[in-house]
Motif scaffolding. Structure first.
Motif, PDB file in Angstrom:
ATOM      1  N   ALA A 239      90.733  16.222  -5.371  1.00  0.00           N
ATOM      2  CA  ALA A 239      91.935  16.814  -4.746  1.00  0.00           C
ATOM      3  C   ALA A 239      92.325  18.048  -5.683  1.00  0.00           C
ATOM      4  O   ALA A 239      93.063  17.490  -6.567  1.00  0.00           O
ATOM      5  CB  ALA A 239      93.000  16.211  -4.200  1.00  0.00           C
TER       6      ALA A 239
ATOM      7  N   SER B 255      85.565  20.180  -3.859  1.00  0.00           N
ATOM      8  CA  SER B 255      86.956  19.793  -3.527  1.00  0.00           C
ATOM      9  C   SER B 255      87.219  19.502  -2.201  1.00  0.00           C
ATOM     10  O   SER B 255      88.139  18.791  -1.409  1.00  0.00           O
ATOM     11  CB  SER B 255      88.030  20.492  -4.322  1.00  0.00           C
ATOM     12  N   SER B 256      86.524  20.229  -1.194  1.00  0.00           N
ATOM     13  CA  SER B 256      86.401  20.201   0.309  1.00  0.00           C
ATOM     14  C   SER B 256      85.592  19.237   0.986  1.00  0.00           C
ATOM     15  O   SER B 256      85.707  18.718   1.751  1.00  0.00           O
ATOM     16  CB  SER B 256      86.374  21.585   0.768  1.00  0.00           C
ATOM     17  N   VAL B 257      84.695  18.798   0.021  1.00  0.00           N
ATOM     18  CA  VAL B 257      83.500  18.120   0.903  1.00  0.00           C
ATOM     19  C   VAL B 257      83.784  16.564   0.110  1.00  0.00           C
ATOM     20  O   VAL B 257      83.805  15.711   0.926  1.00  0.00           O
ATOM     21  CB  VAL B 257      81.911  18.409   0.313  1.00  0.00           C
ATOM     22  N   VAL B 258      84.038  16.406  -1.075  1.00  0.00           N
ATOM     23  CA  VAL B 258      84.065  15.002  -1.557  1.00  0.00           C
ATOM     24  C   VAL B 258      85.517  14.604  -1.586  1.00  0.00           C
ATOM     25  O   VAL B 258      86.578  15.316  -1.983  1.00  0.00           O
ATOM     26  CB  VAL B 258      83.668  14.932  -3.268  1.00  0.00           C
ATOM     27  N   SER B 259      85.426  13.423  -0.848  1.00  0.00           N
ATOM     28  CA  SER B 259      87.028  13.072  -0.420  1.00  0.00           C
ATOM     29  C   SER B 259      87.906  12.588  -1.687  1.00  0.00           C
ATOM     30  O   SER B 259      89.420  12.698  -1.602  1.00  0.00           O
ATOM     31  CB  SER B 259      87.265  11.907   0.498  1.00  0.00           C
ATOM     32  N   GLY B 260      87.360  12.257  -2.991  1.00  0.00           N
ATOM     33  CA  GLY B 260      87.977  11.729  -4.015  1.00  0.00           C
ATOM     34  C   GLY B 260      88.434  12.967  -4.850  1.00  0.00           C
ATOM     35  O   GLY B 260      89.375  12.568  -5.682  1.00  0.00           O
TER      36      GLY B 260
END
Length: 85
Positions: free
Chosen positions: A34, A27-32
């Motif tokens: 949230a 959730s912190s690395v992949v922008s898609g």
């Protein structure tokens, strides 16, 4: 505490911890994706349910550490899928 019981607890705790870490990192690395703080801790809720439900037995045939670990991993996957939406 018996060593077998400790090993079973460790299996479920490791699965819940790994799922929680994977959800938090993705959730912190992949922008898609949230995911908030509370939903990312949902796999640890499965571990808490495992601990509080193991008060002596008798247990059903589906109440095994392997199934609880799979449930923790499944909850982590569900949290990630919901985070994608």
């Amino acid at each position: 505490m018996e060593i077998e019981r400790a090993r079973e607890d460790l299996v479920v705790a490791a699965a819940a911890g790994a799922a929680t870490i994977v959800v938090a990192v993705l959730s912190s690395v992949v922008s898609g994706i949230a995911v908030g703080t509370l939903p990312s801790l949902a796999p640890l809720g499965v571990y808490a349910a495992y601990l509080f439900s193991r008060k002596g037995g008798p247990y059903g045939p589906g109440d095994t550490p392997r199934n609880w670990a799979a449930a923790a991993l499944g909850v982590g996957v569900v949290v990630l899928v919901v985070g994608l939406l």
